[in-house]
Design an enzyme around this catalytic site. Sequence first.
Site, PDB file in Angstrom:
ATOM      1  N   GLY A   3       0.751  -1.141   0.029  1.00  0.00           N
ATOM      2  CA  GLY A   3      -0.001  -0.137   0.036  1.00  0.00           C
ATOM      3  C   GLY A   3       0.872   1.263   0.021  1.00  0.00           C
ATOM      4  O   GLY A   3       2.015   1.441  -0.370  1.00  0.00           O
ATOM      5  N   HIS A  11       2.020   4.270  -5.241  1.00  0.00           N
ATOM      6  CA  HIS A  11       2.692   5.379  -6.052  1.00  0.00           C
ATOM      7  C   HIS A  11       2.860   4.831  -7.455  1.00  0.00           C
ATOM      8  O   HIS A  11       2.377   3.718  -7.722  1.00  0.00           O
ATOM      9  CB  HIS A  11       4.039   5.912  -5.751  1.00  0.00           C
ATOM     10  CG  HIS A  11       4.950   4.709  -5.374  1.00  0.00           C
ATOM     11  ND1 HIS A  11       5.498   3.902  -6.177  1.00  0.00           N
ATOM     12  CD2 HIS A  11       5.405   4.160  -4.118  1.00  0.00           C
ATOM     13  CE1 HIS A  11       6.337   2.991  -5.811  1.00  0.00           C
ATOM     14  NE2 HIS A  11       6.203   2.952  -4.751  1.00  0.00           N
ATOM     15  N   GLN A  37      14.178  -9.339  -4.276  1.00  0.00           N
ATOM     16  CA  GLN A  37      12.883  -9.919  -4.280  1.00  0.00           C
ATOM     17  C   GLN A  37      12.670 -10.671  -5.418  1.00  0.00           C
ATOM     18  O   GLN A  37      12.072 -11.877  -5.363  1.00  0.00           O
ATOM     19  CB  GLN A  37      11.842  -8.781  -3.747  1.00  0.00           C
ATOM     20  CG  GLN A  37      10.506  -9.288  -3.520  1.00  0.00           C
ATOM     21  CD  GLN A  37       9.461  -8.277  -2.965  1.00  0.00           C
ATOM     22  OE1 GLN A  37       9.619  -8.301  -1.875  1.00  0.00           O
ATOM     23  NE2 GLN A  37       8.951  -7.719  -3.603  1.00  0.00           N
ATOM     24  N   SER A  54       9.334   5.403  -4.176  1.00  0.00           N
ATOM     25  CA  SER A  54       9.328   4.334  -2.856  1.00  0.00           C
ATOM     26  C   SER A  54       8.163   4.897  -1.574  1.00  0.00           C
ATOM     27  O   SER A  54       8.173   6.131  -1.644  1.00  0.00           O
ATOM     28  CB  SER A  54      10.565   4.190  -2.182  1.00  0.00           C
ATOM     29  OG  SER A  54      10.323   3.477  -0.747  1.00  0.00           O
ATOM     30  N   SER A  55       7.357   4.179  -1.258  1.00  0.00           N
ATOM     31  CA  SER A  55       6.533   4.434  -0.373  1.00  0.00           C
ATOM     32  C   SER A  55       7.162   5.214   0.866  1.00  0.00           C
ATOM     33  O   SER A  55       6.763   6.251   1.689  1.00  0.00           O
ATOM     34  CB  SER A  55       5.658   3.559   0.430  1.00  0.00           C
ATOM     35  OG  SER A  55       4.941   2.689  -0.637  1.00  0.00           O
ATOM     36  N   ARG A  56       8.406   4.817   1.006  1.00  0.00           N
ATOM     37  CA  ARG A  56       9.251   5.409   2.167  1.00  0.00           C
ATOM     38  C   ARG A  56       9.920   6.487   2.117  1.00  0.00           C
ATOM     39  O   ARG A  56      10.205   7.244   2.919  1.00  0.00           O
ATOM     40  CB  ARG A  56      10.261   4.300   2.718  1.00  0.00           C
ATOM     41  CG  ARG A  56       9.885   3.202   3.301  1.00  0.00           C
ATOM     42  CD  ARG A  56      10.877   2.137   3.817  1.00  0.00           C
ATOM     43  NE  ARG A  56      10.600   1.095   4.569  1.00  0.00           N
ATOM     44  CZ  ARG A  56      10.398  -0.297   4.353  1.00  0.00           C
ATOM     45  NH1 ARG A  56      10.719  -0.580   2.954  1.00  0.00           N
ATOM     46  NH2 ARG A  56      10.027  -1.057   5.168  1.00  0.00           N
ATOM     47  N   HIS A 108       3.791   1.069  -8.111  1.00  0.00           N
ATOM     48  CA  HIS A 108       2.579   0.258  -7.891  1.00  0.00           C
ATOM     49  C   HIS A 108       1.824   0.326  -9.258  1.00  0.00           C
ATOM     50  O   HIS A 108       1.439  -0.951  -9.783  1.00  0.00           O
ATOM     51  CB  HIS A 108       2.029   0.499  -6.633  1.00  0.00           C
ATOM     52  CG  HIS A 108       2.549   0.332  -5.604  1.00  0.00           C
ATOM     53  ND1 HIS A 108       2.801   1.460  -4.780  1.00  0.00           N
ATOM     54  CD2 HIS A 108       3.297  -0.534  -4.849  1.00  0.00           C
ATOM     55  CE1 HIS A 108       3.614   1.439  -3.690  1.00  0.00           C
ATOM     56  NE2 HIS A 108       3.751  -0.050  -3.690  1.00  0.00           N
TER      57      HIS A 108
HETATM   58  P1  AMP Z   1       5.856  -2.307  -1.678  1.00  0.00           P
HETATM   59  O1  AMP Z   1       4.237  -1.948  -1.596  1.00  0.00           O
HETATM   60  O2  AMP Z   1       6.910  -1.405  -1.432  1.00  0.00           O
HETATM   61  O3  AMP Z   1       5.748  -3.971  -1.120  1.00  0.00           O
HETATM   62  O4  AMP Z   1       5.954  -2.816  -3.531  1.00  0.00           O
HETATM   63  C1  AMP Z   1       4.887  -3.661  -4.008  1.00  0.00           C
HETATM   64  C2  AMP Z   1       5.495  -3.952  -5.129  1.00  0.00           C
HETATM   65  O5  AMP Z   1       5.761  -2.718  -6.039  1.00  0.00           O
HETATM   66  C3  AMP Z   1       6.858  -4.623  -5.320  1.00  0.00           C
HETATM   67  O6  AMP Z   1       6.865  -5.573  -6.486  1.00  0.00           O
HETATM   68  C4  AMP Z   1       7.874  -3.714  -5.564  1.00  0.00           C
HETATM   69  O7  AMP Z   1       9.059  -4.037  -6.291  1.00  0.00           O
HETATM   70  C5  AMP Z   1       6.980  -2.682  -6.702  1.00  0.00           C
HETATM   71  N1  AMP Z   1       7.676  -1.334  -6.625  1.00  0.00           N
HETATM   72  C6  AMP Z   1       7.952  -0.567  -5.674  1.00  0.00           C
HETATM   73  N2  AMP Z   1       8.340   0.752  -5.994  1.00  0.00           N
HETATM   74  C7  AMP Z   1       8.699   0.474  -7.474  1.00  0.00           C
HETATM   75  C8  AMP Z   1       9.152   1.421  -8.360  1.00  0.00           C
HETATM   76  N3  AMP Z   1       9.594   2.519  -7.755  1.00  0.00           N
HETATM   77  N4  AMP Z   1       8.975   0.832  -9.791  1.00  0.00           N
HETATM   78  C9  AMP Z   1       8.473  -0.302  -9.964  1.00  0.00           C
HETATM   79  N5  AMP Z   1       7.911  -0.891  -9.235  1.00  0.00           N
HETATM   80  C10 AMP Z   1       8.269  -0.791  -7.741  1.00  0.00           C
END
Ligand code: AMP
Length: 287
Positions: A31, A34, A153, A185-187, A37
Amino acid sequence: MNIVSTTREIKKMIKDYKKQGKTIGFVPTMGFLHEGHLTLVSKSGSDCDITIMSIFVNPLQFGPGEDYDRYPRDIERDIELAEKAGVDVLFTPDVNELYPAEPSVSVKAVERTDVLCGASRPGHFDGVVTVLSILFNIIDPDKSYFGQKDAQQVAVVKGLAGSLHFPTEIISVETIREQDGLAKSSRNVYLSDQERTEAPVIYQALKTASEIYMTDGSNAAIEHFKHELSTVSGDIDYIEILTYPELQVPSESDTRLIIAAAVRFERARLIDNIIFTTEEETACSDQ
Ligand code: AMP
């Protein structure tokens, strides 16, 4: 868009989709959505009939002292973004729904986890493969979409699907970046204003370091990265050059490599990487 939070409901929905012969694409997330996702969603939408996104902040993949409690959450905003992006079913289970009791079996990632984030976050990938095993079993997707930003991952999840024979194709999608190169990134919301201006150095330094690797080798590339990062307030957690997707120390004959780094700022630890090939001397973003 349907929003469901119980496994009973989503299994029933999926059974109906399958009866109608529809293909299912799955986008697992934590969640605080951005564009990264949402790019996975649009890829799934173009490949599959139905796109299911999960939003679940998985406690098992956070170590003690990590940011599980303060991981950013905003479900109302996520619902809006997911719907606009074309998600058909948003699955939002709570912790008790996915882990109703102490598990009597655990899933452990035994390869590709002793380096990079696996080394600096012990147990992290066990948590990832455990929750994905549960989600793959519930959703039974034809294709599952992961971002190359989390390249380790992707490598570990390909191992999971192969080793446990999950009948889902693992598809990786290029990293989506801000205009200045910072990986979305969410962070990123936890960066101070000053850290936000410094953070794009990570990608710039990775890019230059990958070029330096071609001419001057690993040590020179890594020294360059460290030197560039010495000007920012964050601390390097790791910087490594490995084969991809095996994540082994490269020998001269290895041509497909990853340069990956993690940098700790005060409230956010950021990761980024570039996958490159020494043969064509061009960065490549996909598996
Ligand atoms: P997360 O919510 O951070 O666990 O990410 C969920 C999915 O989105 C994972 O497969 C991440 O690798 C992908 N993701 C996160 N940030 C990016 C990004 N900047 N570009 C492409 N995929 C992303």
